[in-house]
Scaffold this motif. Structure first.
Motif, PDB file in Angstrom:
ATOM      1  N   ARG A  37      17.643  44.423  37.483  1.00  0.00           N
ATOM      2  CA  ARG A  37      16.477  44.658  36.635  1.00  0.00           C
ATOM      3  C   ARG A  37      15.626  43.403  36.553  1.00  0.00           C
ATOM      4  N   ALA A  38      14.429  43.568  36.034  1.00  0.00           N
ATOM      5  CA  ALA A  38      13.489  42.447  35.942  1.00  0.00           C
ATOM      6  C   ALA A  38      13.967  41.362  34.987  1.00  0.00           C
ATOM      7  N   ASP A  39      14.799  41.727  33.988  1.00  0.00           N
ATOM      8  CA  ASP A  39      15.284  40.727  33.034  1.00  0.00           C
ATOM      9  C   ASP A  39      16.508  39.968  33.540  1.00  0.00           C
ATOM     10  N   GLY A  40      16.954  40.247  34.760  1.00  0.00           N
ATOM     11  CA  GLY A  40      18.079  39.526  35.344  1.00  0.00           C
ATOM     12  C   GLY A  40      19.402  40.247  35.262  1.00  0.00           C
ATOM     13  N   ASP A  41      19.463  41.364  34.549  1.00  0.00           N
ATOM     14  CA  ASP A  41      20.704  42.130  34.451  1.00  0.00           C
ATOM     15  C   ASP A  41      20.943  42.917  35.732  1.00  0.00           C
TER      16      ASP A  41
END
Length: 108
Positions: A37-41
């Motif tokens: 995901r874009a948040d790094g998850d």
């Protein structure tokens, strides 16, 4: 330089392959797919159901060695192929999932 300029042809042909354990020495492999995901998850992607009318859902996919070698990840995808007998295998990381072209910040 933007990410679109940095990727050659802006395709999913840019990826990293990491072999672990004995590598691709088995005949059958369990395949797990993940999505970055874009948040790094990085979250698991559910496997496609095997068909049929039952309520039971497939968790993993089993493929042959040739199919495991031929798997190519998407830009935000991570594919992990683990051997059934030796537990060795291969990881294929897409360019965005690897973090090459995105700015990740550690949460704290």
């Amino acid at each position: 330089m933007t990410a679109a300029m940095a990727m050659p042809g802006n395709t999913a042909d840019t990826f990293l392959v990491h072999f672990f354990g004995t590598g691709l020495a088995d005949e059958k492999y369990v395949v797990e797919k993940f999505h970055a995901r874009a948040d790094g998850d990085i979250v698991p992607v559910p496997a496609a159901p095997a068909g049929g009318k039952g309520r039971r859902k497939a968790k993993h996919t089993v493929v042959s060695r040739n199919e495991a070698e031929a798997m190519r990840p998407g830009r935000t995808e991570v594919i992990v192929c683990t051997g059934l007998a030796t537990r060795g295998g291969r990881q294929a990381w897409g360019s965005v999932a690897l973090g090459l072209f995105c700015d990740r910040r550690q949460r704290g």
